[in-house]
Scaffold this motif. Structure first.
Motif, PDB file in Angstrom:
ATOM      1  N   LYS A 370     -13.519  -7.700   5.893  1.00 50.29           N
ATOM      2  CA  LYS A 370     -12.111  -8.062   5.695  1.00 50.29           C
ATOM      3  C   LYS A 370     -11.162  -7.398   6.697  1.00 50.29           C
ATOM      4  CE  LYS A 370     -11.977  -9.751   0.959  1.00 50.29           C
ATOM      5  NZ  LYS A 370     -11.430  -9.570  -0.404  1.00 50.29           N
ATOM      6  N   PRO A 371     -11.273  -6.059   6.947  1.00 45.44           N
ATOM      7  CA  PRO A 371     -10.378  -5.443   7.937  1.00 45.44           C
ATOM      8  C   PRO A 371     -10.551  -6.039   9.335  1.00 45.44           C
ATOM      9  CG  PRO A 371     -11.471  -3.767   6.620  1.00 45.44           C
ATOM     10  CD  PRO A 371     -12.141  -5.061   6.311  1.00 45.44           C
ATOM     11  N   ILE A 372     -11.800  -6.355   9.697  1.00 49.03           N
ATOM     12  CA  ILE A 372     -12.065  -6.952  11.017  1.00 49.03           C
ATOM     13  C   ILE A 372     -11.387  -8.308  11.119  1.00 49.03           C
ATOM     14  CG2 ILE A 372     -13.884  -7.819  12.557  1.00 49.03           C
ATOM     15  CD1 ILE A 372     -15.769  -5.765  11.250  1.00 49.03           C
ATOM     16  N   GLU A 373     -11.539  -9.128  10.060  1.00 44.45           N
ATOM     17  CA  GLU A 373     -10.897 -10.438  10.052  1.00 44.45           C
ATOM     18  C   GLU A 373      -9.381 -10.305  10.124  1.00 44.45           C
ATOM     19  OE1 GLU A 373     -13.384 -13.585   7.540  1.00 44.45           O
ATOM     20  OE2 GLU A 373     -13.097 -11.733   6.427  1.00 44.45           O
ATOM     21  N   ALA A 374      -8.839  -9.353   9.367  1.00 42.87           N
ATOM     22  CA  ALA A 374      -7.382  -9.155   9.353  1.00 42.87           C
ATOM     23  C   ALA A 374      -6.871  -8.767  10.737  1.00 42.87           C
ATOM     24  CB  ALA A 374      -7.023  -8.077   8.334  1.00 42.87           C
ATOM     25  N   ILE A 375      -7.613  -7.901  11.426  1.00 43.76           N
ATOM     26  CA  ILE A 375      -7.209  -7.463  12.777  1.00 43.76           C
ATOM     27  C   ILE A 375      -7.201  -8.642  13.738  1.00 43.76           C
ATOM     28  CG2 ILE A 375      -7.948  -6.110  14.785  1.00 43.76           C
ATOM     29  CD1 ILE A 375      -8.946  -3.975  12.754  1.00 43.76           C
ATOM     30  N   ILE A 376      -8.285  -9.404  13.749  1.00 44.59           N
ATOM     31  CA  ILE A 376      -8.393 -10.530  14.699  1.00 44.59           C
ATOM     32  C   ILE A 376      -7.352 -11.606  14.384  1.00 44.59           C
ATOM     33  CG2 ILE A 376      -9.913 -12.343  15.595  1.00 44.59           C
ATOM     34  CD1 ILE A 376     -12.282 -10.461  15.033  1.00 44.59           C
ATOM     35  N   LEU A 377      -7.151 -11.885  13.092  1.00 47.27           N
ATOM     36  CA  LEU A 377      -6.187 -12.924  12.704  1.00 47.27           C
ATOM     37  C   LEU A 377      -4.741 -12.502  12.970  1.00 47.27           C
ATOM     38  CD1 LEU A 377      -7.852 -14.136   9.376  1.00 47.27           C
ATOM     39  CD2 LEU A 377      -7.657 -15.442  11.500  1.00 47.27           C
ATOM     40  N   SER A 378      -4.498 -11.190  13.164  1.00 47.43           N
ATOM     41  CA  SER A 378      -3.153 -10.697  13.485  1.00 47.43           C
ATOM     42  C   SER A 378      -2.867 -10.760  14.984  1.00 47.43           C
ATOM     43  CB  SER A 378      -2.972  -9.256  12.982  1.00 47.43           C
ATOM     44  OG  SER A 378      -3.069  -9.211  11.575  1.00 47.43           O
ATOM     45  N   MET A 379      -3.844 -11.151  15.763  1.00 44.34           N
ATOM     46  CA  MET A 379      -3.665 -11.289  17.217  1.00 44.34           C
ATOM     47  C   MET A 379      -3.140 -12.684  17.557  1.00 44.34           C
ATOM     48  SD  MET A 379      -7.197  -9.585  18.624  1.00 44.34           S
ATOM     49  CE  MET A 379      -7.711  -7.941  18.148  1.00 44.34           C
ATOM     50  N   ARG A 395      -1.453  -3.210  20.282  1.00 43.35           N
ATOM     51  CA  ARG A 395      -2.339  -2.672  19.243  1.00 43.35           C
ATOM     52  C   ARG A 395      -1.530  -2.127  18.061  1.00 43.35           C
ATOM     53  NH1 ARG A 395      -7.995  -0.647  21.904  1.00 43.35           N
ATOM     54  NH2 ARG A 395      -7.967  -2.078  23.665  1.00 43.35           N
ATOM     55  N   ARG A 396      -0.375  -1.514  18.343  1.00 44.81           N
ATOM     56  CA  ARG A 396       0.472  -1.018  17.250  1.00 44.81           C
ATOM     57  C   ARG A 396       1.014  -2.195  16.427  1.00 44.81           C
ATOM     58  NH1 ARG A 396       1.845   2.804  21.215  1.00 44.81           N
ATOM     59  NH2 ARG A 396       3.616   1.544  21.957  1.00 44.81           N
ATOM     60  N   ARG A 397       1.380  -3.272  17.103  1.00 46.43           N
ATOM     61  CA  ARG A 397       1.879  -4.463  16.404  1.00 46.43           C
ATOM     62  C   ARG A 397       0.798  -5.082  15.530  1.00 46.43           C
ATOM     63  NH1 ARG A 397       1.197  -8.481  19.844  1.00 46.43           N
ATOM     64  NH2 ARG A 397      -0.218  -9.521  18.417  1.00 46.43           N
ATOM     65  N   ILE A 398      -0.430  -5.175  16.057  1.00 44.71           N
ATOM     66  CA  ILE A 398      -1.562  -5.758  15.323  1.00 44.71           C
ATOM     67  C   ILE A 398      -1.917  -4.889  14.106  1.00 44.71           C
ATOM     68  CG2 ILE A 398      -4.030  -6.334  15.457  1.00 44.71           C
ATOM     69  CD1 ILE A 398      -3.421  -6.960  18.506  1.00 44.71           C
ATOM     70  N   ALA A 399      -1.867  -3.558  14.298  1.00 44.39           N
ATOM     71  CA  ALA A 399      -2.167  -2.631  13.193  1.00 44.39           C
ATOM     72  C   ALA A 399      -1.177  -2.824  12.057  1.00 44.39           C
ATOM     73  CB  ALA A 399      -2.130  -1.193  13.695  1.00 44.39           C
ATOM     74  N   LYS A 400       0.088  -2.976  12.397  1.00 39.08           N
ATOM     75  CA  LYS A 400       1.129  -3.177  11.389  1.00 39.08           C
ATOM     76  C   LYS A 400       0.931  -4.508  10.660  1.00 39.08           C
ATOM     77  CE  LYS A 400       6.141  -2.857  10.833  1.00 39.08           C
ATOM     78  NZ  LYS A 400       7.450  -2.729  11.524  1.00 39.08           N
ATOM     79  N   GLY A 401       0.590  -5.557  11.420  1.00 43.10           N
ATOM     80  CA  GLY A 401       0.414  -6.892  10.842  1.00 43.10           C
ATOM     81  C   GLY A 401      -0.839  -7.036  10.001  1.00 43.10           C
ATOM     82  N   SER A 402      -1.870  -6.242  10.293  1.00 43.05           N
ATOM     83  CA  SER A 402      -3.150  -6.369   9.583  1.00 43.05           C
ATOM     84  C   SER A 402      -3.344  -5.324   8.496  1.00 43.05           C
ATOM     85  CB  SER A 402      -4.308  -6.279  10.582  1.00 43.05           C
ATOM     86  OG  SER A 402      -4.293  -5.026  11.258  1.00 43.05           O
ATOM     87  N   GLY A 403      -2.389  -4.379   8.398  1.00 48.64           N
ATOM     88  CA  GLY A 403      -2.528  -3.328   7.397  1.00 48.64           C
ATOM     89  C   GLY A 403      -3.624  -2.338   7.729  1.00 48.64           C
ATOM     90  N   THR A 404      -3.892  -2.177   9.029  1.00 50.29           N
ATOM     91  CA  THR A 404      -4.922  -1.227   9.479  1.00 50.29           C
ATOM     92  C   THR A 404      -4.256  -0.177  10.379  1.00 50.29           C
ATOM     93  OG1 THR A 404      -5.477  -2.646  11.373  1.00 50.29           O
ATOM     94  CG2 THR A 404      -6.762  -2.950   9.352  1.00 50.29           C
ATOM     95  N   THR A 405      -5.082   0.593  11.082  1.00 48.61           N
ATOM     96  CA  THR A 405      -4.553   1.616  11.991  1.00 48.61           C
ATOM     97  C   THR A 405      -4.969   1.291  13.424  1.00 48.61           C
ATOM     98  OG1 THR A 405      -6.527   3.004  11.795  1.00 48.61           O
ATOM     99  CG2 THR A 405      -4.752   3.362  10.180  1.00 48.61           C
ATOM    100  N   VAL A 406      -4.242   1.893  14.365  1.00 50.05           N
ATOM    101  CA  VAL A 406      -4.590   1.715  15.788  1.00 50.05           C
ATOM    102  C   VAL A 406      -5.999   2.238  16.038  1.00 50.05           C
ATOM    103  CG1 VAL A 406      -4.018   2.433  18.157  1.00 50.05           C
ATOM    104  CG2 VAL A 406      -2.188   1.794  16.566  1.00 50.05           C
ATOM    105  N   ARG A 407      -6.362   3.311  15.339  1.00 51.76           N
ATOM    106  CA  ARG A 407      -7.710   3.876  15.497  1.00 51.76           C
ATOM    107  C   ARG A 407      -8.782   2.855  15.110  1.00 51.76           C
ATOM    108  NH1 ARG A 407     -10.077   9.196  12.299  1.00 51.76           N
ATOM    109  NH2 ARG A 407     -12.125   9.210  13.313  1.00 51.76           N
ATOM    110  N   GLU A 408      -8.559   2.117  14.004  1.00 52.80           N
ATOM    111  CA  GLU A 408      -9.517   1.095  13.578  1.00 52.80           C
ATOM    112  C   GLU A 408      -9.621  -0.029  14.614  1.00 52.80           C
ATOM    113  OE1 GLU A 408      -9.683   0.457   8.921  1.00 52.80           O
ATOM    114  OE2 GLU A 408      -7.618   0.913   9.514  1.00 52.80           O
TER     115      GLU A 408
END
Length: 446
Positions: A370-379, A395-408
């Protein structure tokens, strides 16, 4: 299911490792451990006793082959007896010579009859190109008809129902409707109770007499253990059904019902269900289940699941993308979604020989993608196609949109790059292998 039994059987086999030959002494403790493991799995006592007696008799009466060590031969004998306990061979459901084929579904309330009716309709439609009609003969349970209609609409299958609480009439009229519409299968969902009672049994018997079904399937909740076996026995004595369906095999069940039911009732298990989704239904293969219990995996089922999601043309297109270094995050996302469609991830791991021992399937999270899908779909589409565009601000924008972190995101991109390199290397190795094979076939020095 069966994880605990599998580990206990594996532990029992350890005592034979390193032994030069099978003797009564070294086999006695192993057989005791197997019987204990079966009883712990809630297997019927008489079934467990007969199983271990048969194994012991066959082991002591067999000649150990010089090319096979005692442990391997013992495992083979246990495997063969497990297959026999499960029914020997896969049992198919009947098909009428003159349509429609009428299938009657029976069982207790809460066993999953209505859901199974929808699953069976989907299975017959997709795998056997049948055109089913569902009959809503559970006329007592609140919302049972609505539930069946909801399931049927999701797979585009018609349902026959009436306002009156007359299950026999529903069944008879559904068969007549199927004939008039040239539909080749009728699946009748009947009412259940919280326990076996005279009223329910009489109604199922009346429906059976009225429509003369070609197949009667008894649906049983495998989580109820020996209660499931006892209920199956009572039902069989009254309606003489053709096969058993085990539901909720993905739950906290020890597997005793599956191992006991064929011996106690002398009716085959025909289907197993492992979830609420309509695609979570499989025909029951005794040999494949025995292999999985003994940690041998189930490669055939794994390949069958994969073949449904991956076709040859798509594989060729993917290989070309890998070779030309055009495999991007869109392709990566597509492959993840296809793997998810294959079913429960822990269940898939158990199909791979040795994987269940190397990995603890209890720790495998089905939501890991799920986190992987959320990251890719936020691009953006451009970022998915060209991952090298992903600078710090993106990457900061994608992290915010996917509910993840830049590190992830950094971790995902690192893994993606490593995977691309590995896939390209494997593709080159495959090409080099074919070239070497070609050189071997050249008439040099002949």
């Amino acid at each position: 299911m069966f994880e605990d039994l599998s580990s206990k059987l594996d532990k029992a086999f350890q005592s034979l490792k390193g032994e030069a030959r099978i003797t009564e002494v070294n086999i006695a403790e192993t057989v005791r451990e197997i019987r204990r493991a079966l009883l712990d799995a809630d297997v019927n006592y008489e079934v467990a006793r007969q199983f271990t007696n048969d194994v012991k008799e066959q082991v002591l009466g067999s000649d150990v082959l010089t090319s096979v060590n005692p442990g391997q031969q013992f495992t083979k004998i246990v495997h063969d007896n497990l297959v026999e306990t499960f029914g020997g061979e896969k049992a198919d459901i009947a098909q009428a010579q003159t349509p429609p084929t009428v299938i009657l579904i029976a069982g207790l309330q809460g066993s999953g009859k209505t859901t199974f009716t929808g699953k069976l309709a989907r299975h017959l439609k997709q795998e056997h190109k049948r055109n089913p009609l569902l009959a809503a003969a559970d006329v007592y349970r609140p919302a049972a008809v609505d539930q069946l209609k909801t399931l049927a609409s999701s797979i585009d299958v018609p349902v026959y129902s009436i306002e009156q609480k007359d299950a026999v009439r529903v069944a008879k009229e559904a068969v007549s409707m199927a004939k008039s519409l040239a539909l080749d299968t009728v699946i009748i969902d009947t009412a259940g109770r919280l326990h076996v009672d005279e009223e329910m049994m009489n109604e199922v018997a009346e429906i059976k007499e009225a429509v003369n079904p070609h197949e009667i399937l008894f649906v049983v909740d495998s989580m109820t253990g020996q209660d499931a076996v006892n209920t199956a026995k009572e039902f069989n004595e009254r309606i003489d059904y053709d096969g058993v369906v085990l539901t909720k095999l993905d739950g906290d069940t020890r597997g005793g019902a599956a191992l006991s039911i064929k011996t106690v009732v002398n009716k085959p298990i025909k289907f197993v269900s492992t979830g609420e989704k309509l695609d979570a239904l499989s025909p029951f293969y005794p040999d494949r289940m025995a292999q999985r219990i003994l940690g041998m995996g189930d490669v055939v089922s794994f390949v069958e699941k994969a073949q449904k999601e991956f076709d040859e043309k798509e594989a060729e297109k993917l290989q070309k993308k890998i070779k030309s270094d055009k495999f991007d995050l869109n392709d990566f996302l597509e492959q993840i979604q296809k793997i998810k469609k294959m079913g429960d991830f822990g269940d898939l791991v158990n199909m791979i020989p040795g994987a269940s021992k190397a990995l603890d399937t209890a720790d495998i999270d089905d939501d890991a993608f799920k986190p992987i899908e959320a990251i890719i779909l936020s691009m953006t589409p451009e970022e998915r196609q060209n991952p090298e565009l992903l600078n710090g601000s993106r990457r900061r924008r994608i992290a915010k949109g996917s509910g993840t972190t830049v590190r992830e995101i950094n971790q995902l991109m690192k893994q993606f790059d490593q995977m691309k390199k590995m896939m390209k290397t494997m593709s080159k190795m495959s090409k080099a292998g074919r070239a070497l094979q070609g050189l071997k076939n050249l008439p040099i020095g002949r």
